[in-house]
Scaffold this motif. Structure first.
Motif, PDB file in Angstrom:
ATOM      1  N   GLY A   1       0.906  -0.998   0.104  1.00 29.40           N
ATOM      2  CA  GLY A   1      -0.081  -0.168  -0.043  1.00 29.40           C
ATOM      3  C   GLY A   1       1.025   1.125   0.004  1.00 29.40           C
ATOM      4  N   ALA A   2       1.132   2.055   1.351  1.00 36.66           N
ATOM      5  CA  ALA A   2       2.004   2.852   1.321  1.00 36.66           C
ATOM      6  C   ALA A   2       3.210   2.634   2.007  1.00 36.66           C
ATOM      7  CB  ALA A   2       1.172   3.912   2.316  1.00 36.66           C
ATOM      8  N   GLY A   3       3.563   1.397   2.183  1.00 38.44           N
ATOM      9  CA  GLY A   3       4.650   0.870   2.655  1.00 38.44           C
ATOM     10  C   GLY A   3       5.314   1.417   4.074  1.00 38.44           C
ATOM     11  N   THR A   4       3.989   1.681   4.955  1.00 37.20           N
ATOM     12  CA  THR A   4       4.150   2.144   6.244  1.00 37.20           C
ATOM     13  C   THR A   4       4.183   0.886   7.284  1.00 37.20           C
ATOM     14  OG1 THR A   4       1.810   2.362   6.658  1.00 37.20           O
ATOM     15  CG2 THR A   4       3.160   4.016   5.950  1.00 37.20           C
ATOM     16  N   SER A   5       4.361  -0.360   6.668  1.00 31.01           N
ATOM     17  CA  SER A   5       4.191  -1.426   7.839  1.00 31.01           C
ATOM     18  C   SER A   5       5.568  -1.209   8.895  1.00 31.01           C
ATOM     19  CB  SER A   5       4.513  -2.686   7.110  1.00 31.01           C
ATOM     20  OG  SER A   5       4.561  -3.901   7.654  1.00 31.01           O
ATOM     21  N   LEU A   6       5.301  -1.652  10.130  1.00 34.73           N
ATOM     22  CA  LEU A   6       6.461  -1.368  11.168  1.00 34.73           C
ATOM     23  C   LEU A   6       6.743  -3.024  11.203  1.00 34.73           C
ATOM     24  CD1 LEU A   6       4.598   1.058  13.674  1.00 34.73           C
ATOM     25  CD2 LEU A   6       6.664   1.364  12.135  1.00 34.73           C
ATOM     26  N   SER A   7       6.282  -3.977  10.513  1.00 30.68           N
ATOM     27  CA  SER A   7       6.898  -5.249  10.880  1.00 30.68           C
ATOM     28  C   SER A   7       7.477  -5.737   9.355  1.00 30.68           C
ATOM     29  CB  SER A   7       5.656  -6.278  11.226  1.00 30.68           C
ATOM     30  OG  SER A   7       4.750  -6.115  10.259  1.00 30.68           O
ATOM     31  N   GLY A   8       7.720  -5.147   8.435  1.00 34.45           N
ATOM     32  CA  GLY A   8       8.109  -5.739   7.179  1.00 34.45           C
ATOM     33  C   GLY A   8       7.380  -6.285   6.293  1.00 34.45           C
ATOM     34  N   GLY A   9       6.005  -6.085   6.448  1.00 40.85           N
ATOM     35  CA  GLY A   9       5.060  -6.871   5.711  1.00 40.85           C
ATOM     36  C   GLY A   9       5.137  -6.345   4.252  1.00 40.85           C
TER      37      GLY A   9
END
Lengths: 478, 397
Positions: free
Chosen positions: A86-94
């Motif tokens: 999506g926007a690449g804001t994942s905090l877990s490396g998703g």
């Protein structure tokens, strides 16, 4: 960071065919929907979990469901892994890709398709940002409830992938409780519709299964979500306590009293100091723990609820009570909390944990967290959603010192194990991604994991969708 | 069903399911048997030997219970602590004429929810964790006992509402909420279905936290509250919470709705009875030979669907969930094809045949038929939990 987390070995046959794959994709995608020059791939090599990065094979930016379906059909046919983004804001490396993967980025699908106020629903493309929904519905008096900290940037497709929460989900629930329907492209390019504007969908609860599946079951291209009438007003109160234990007990009592606040946020002494130095919010510096409790409703309603809440806090020996009389004072109370991650980032590098524990275990887990951090010679600041037990210890370290980084990572893993052992879970809202993947066996038995993977295989038997995530790499085919 | 088994513990459940899988014998997990799912399985496995609340800390508002624990026991223990199940599970006994004790496992296995589902979520939204035995006889745990949990695939939601087609649920952990201290119902008298739909949408657009919105047309209104509602149709709105807040919100809602028609109010005891009757569809508890549908559509599509049906056949109905849930009693034939076609034309939704004479039940799919792609996917999912297809074959698809 130590680089300890492994990715799947890239599929050699796919890497070998890179040029052909790009040419084939170019055949059915418009030129601006395909990125493959290494220089232009760099922005897609990581997400909010920046310690790990991998260049993808290519990035596609489809503009509609048909293009997503065409990409999936092609990748499925030729065995090319796909990492949705999506926007690449994942905090877990998703959303971190790998060398043999096509990144399927939904950010070009950003139209709001339908705002239906009589039915209180919004239907949007997956790349619409979380906040854009509330912004669009706001003038009519509605909002979309889940509010992750990244809501300005993060997309609804990403929220569905991670079942995102936020500070206000104590009252309104997380993404899965606010999602009514999706259009989804399956791994082979088949398009399915699940749910819609009706409150419940027929058949097996596919919607519940898809939500939080971290891009491993298919690509959501459109979503129908619930809108809620905006409350008349919201008002926070700030409490300072001499001990974390008192603050923790106060939280449990508020929850049990029958009042449902929209948010209960907790900050410990290091977090208070960091936020106050940065935001000058006027936080008391002579307390060990802060609570920010927010209620919603009419002026009268809020007065009555806050009165009861203050009485409960007094029973737990609250030292500082700051009620607010104006919007400015309310904003000041939130200012420090909302700047917590940014303020911490100015003091040191940090990794943010996301374990959730039963409310009764909060004081114990806080104490043990401090002991674990001490044993590694590190520092920690705790800022979290206390109302639902979702902890966010920020472990401070020096990223330029590999030893320090390795210690921080190890301490983080110890804290997550602690959360599970206390009856909680590894992740409350950030997702497993690659970050917590190798701890899954601590929370689940081999049988539990095998069952989850069998269900996953009903969607994607070849492990093409976001393959390096969620499930430990070894033992997958067992 | 040719036989019934009553395992006394998890170990016996596993043994029964393993031998069923080996023998290829189909089985139907069963709670109190009050929801009568018309399974064609050979053997029923009852949960009634698995009872007891295993963990409950009122301050955490989370309870864990064995699947066969009677719902009445769960609700009594919660009530003693001023708490409740927020989703208000329906009691199917009145409309189905069944007897027995509903179980907490059955409530979640069928995802049974009531009027408060409109704002508080369905049973599946309150379910935090489960233990179940899959079709191989493996004991699987999913979820946990915390409110926020995104660790791995959400098998909790998948099992909720799966009606014993995927596994045998042995234990459930769920969140509960405090009982509201005050309840008031605002009634608008005499609206037709279209105006009632507009009034309900208006109420839901206001920041007054309506926790129930239903419309009872004039044909059914006399069958609620022993005929004590005002003459003509009743469009009803429930407000709950702290006493002074309920009073203030009642005033606000009344002001906003008074242009629609004359307003009446119901206090605490009548409100409780009324919303229980709406929850249980009690107007349709008497003529049990008539087919009964439960239809779920977008709230504004409900009355349009009724208009289309009335031109075609004899129907009687009332609306819950702001108009989006329709309890529909057919005078004669269930009219499944016509009904399902009309739902599609009005933007989609689904219809469940809750009650019908036996020969009709056999001929008509009780649950909405799925699109081929979704049906194929659902079949693969079922096979991933129940590879031998022993759990309630054919019940859901």
């Amino acid at each position: 960071m130590s680089g300890a987390i492994e990715f799947l070995e890239p599929r050699a046959d796919v890497i070998e065919r890179r040029k052909t794959i790009i040419e084939d994709l170019a055949d059915f995608l418009p030129p601006d929907a395909l990125i493959h020059e290494p220089r232009r791939l760099v922005p897609f090599e990581t997400d909010g979990f920046i310690s790990y990065r991998r260049l993808p094979l290519a990035v596609v930016l489809p503009r509609n469901t048909a293009e997503v379906a065409a990409v999936m059909k092609y990748c499925h046919r030729y065995g090319v892994p796909v990492v949705p983004r999506g926007a690449g804001t994942s905090l877990s490396g998703g959303a971190i890709p790998q060398e043999d993967a096509v990144v399927l980025c939904l950010s070009a699908m950003s139209r709001i398709l339908d705002l239906d106020y009589a039915n209180r629903t919004a239907t949007v493309e997956a790349g619409v940002t979380n906040l854009a929904i509330s912004d669009a519905a706001g003038p009519e008096g509605y909002f979309y409830a889940p509010d992750p900290s990244s809501q300005l940037a993060c997309t609804i497709g990403g929220n569905i992938g991670m079942n995102s929460g936020g500070a206000h989900c104590l009252k309104y629930g997380v993404t899965t409780n606010n999602l009514l329907g999706v259009r989804m492209v399956l791994v082979d390019g088949t398009v399915i519709d699940v749910g819609g504007k009706a409150l419940d969908a027929p058949g097996l609860d596919l919607l519940g299964l898809i939500c939080g599946s971290e891009g491993q079951l298919g690509i959501v291209t459109e979503a129908t979500v619930r809108l809620i009438a905006k409350p008349e007003g919201a008002r926070p109160v700030l409490f300072g306590f001499d001990t974390s234990e008192e603050a923790g007990a106060c939280v449990a009592d508020i929850i049990g009293s029958g009042i449902v606040p929209v948010a209960i946020e907790f900050m410990d002494k290091p977090a208070i100091d960091i936020c106050e130095a940065f935001a000058q919010a006027g936080y008391p510096l002579d307390v060990a723990a802060l609570l920010i409790v927010e209620v919603e409703g009419s002026e009268d309603d809020m007065d009555a609820m806050l009165k009861s809440i203050v009485e409960i806090a007094r029973r737990h020996g609250v030292k500082v009570v700051r009620e607010c009389q104006s919007a400015m004072e309310a904003a000041a109370i939130w200012k420090g909390r909302k700047s917590a991650f940014g303020a911490t980032g100015r003091v040191a590098d940090y990794i943010c944990m996301d374990g959730t524990v039963p409310l009764s275990q909060l004081p114990y887990v806080l104490k043990r967290t401090a002991e674990i951090i001490d044993s590694y010679g590190l520092r920690v600041a705790n800022v979290f959603h206390a109302g639902d037990g979702n902890m966010h210890p920020l472990i401070l370290y020096n990223a330029n010192d590999p030893q320090d980084a390795a210690k921080a990572e190890a301490a983080g893993m110890d804290i997550l194990r602690l959360c599970v052992d206390a009856g909680g879970c590894l992740t409350g809202e950030h997702g497993v991604g690659i970050e917590k993947r190798d701890l899954m066996r601590h929370q689940y038995t081999e049988v539990d994991l095998r069952q989850q993977m069998a269900v996953r295989a009903a969607f994607d038997a070849q492990w093409l969708l976001n393959p390096s995530k969620v499930f430990p790499l070894e033992g997958r085919d067992a | 069903m040719t036989s019934q088994r009553f395992p006394a513990n998890l170990k016996e459940v596993v043994a029964i399911i393993r031998s069923a899988a080996e023998a290829g014998m189909s089985i139907a997990p069963q709670g109190g048997g009050t929801r009568a799912d018309h399974s064609v399985a050979e053997t029923a496995i009852s949960t009634t030997g698995l009872t007891g609340i295993t963990a409950y800390n009122p301050a955490e508002m989370v309870m864990t219970a064995q699947a066969g624990t009677p719902l009445s026991e769960v609700e009594a223990v919660l009530a003693a602590n001023g708490q409740m199940l927020a989703f208000e599970p329906m009691d199917h006994r009145p409309v189905l004429g069944t007897t027995g004790e509903p179980t907490i496992g059955g409530v979640f296995a069928a995802n049974v929810s009531g009027p408060r589902r409109l704002t508080a979520g369905a049973a599946r939204d309150s379910l935090l964790g489960i233990t179940f035995v899959n079709g191989l006889g493996d004991v699987v745990k999913a979820g946990g006992r915390v409110m926020k949990n995104v660790t791995g695939l959400d098998l909790v939601k998948l099992l909720a509402g799966s009606r014993g087609t995927l596994g045998f649920i042995t234990e459930v952990t769920f969140r509960v909420l405090p009982v509201p201290r005050a309840t008031e119902t605002v009634v608008i008298a005499g609206l037709d279905d279209a105006h009632a739909t507009a009034a309900m949408a208006t109420a839901m657009s206001l920041p007054v936290e309506v926790s129930g919105a239903a419309h009872l047309p004039f044909t059914v209104v006399g069958r609620f509250l022993s005929g004590a509602l005002p003459e003509g149709a009743a469009t009803v709105f429930r407000l709950e919470g702290l006493p002074h807040s309920v009073a203030a919100r009642t005033e606000k809602l009344t002001a906003a709705l008074s242009a629609f028609g004359p307003i009446h109010w119901l206090g605490e005891p009548e409100s409780h009875v009324l919303w229980r009757e709406i929850r249980d569809a009690t107007p349709y508890a008497s003529a049990r030979a008539k087919p009964l549908w439960r239809v779920s559509v977008a709230p504004t599509a409900g009355h349009q669907l009724m208009n289309a049906l009335r031109l075609h056949t004899g129907v009687d109905a009332f609306y819950d969930w702001q108009g989006g849930l329709i309890w529909l009693q057919m005078e004669a034939d269930p009219e499944a094809d016509f009904l399902r076609r009309a739902i599609k034309q009005l933007g989609g939704g689904h219809a469940t045949l809750v009650r019908a004479p036996k020969h009709l039940r056999k001929a008509i799919p009780a649950f909405e038929p799925e699109s081929p792609a979704v049906a194929a996917l659902s079949a693969r999912i079922k096979a991933s939990l129940d590879p031998h297809g022993i759990f309630n074959p054919g019940l859901m698809g």
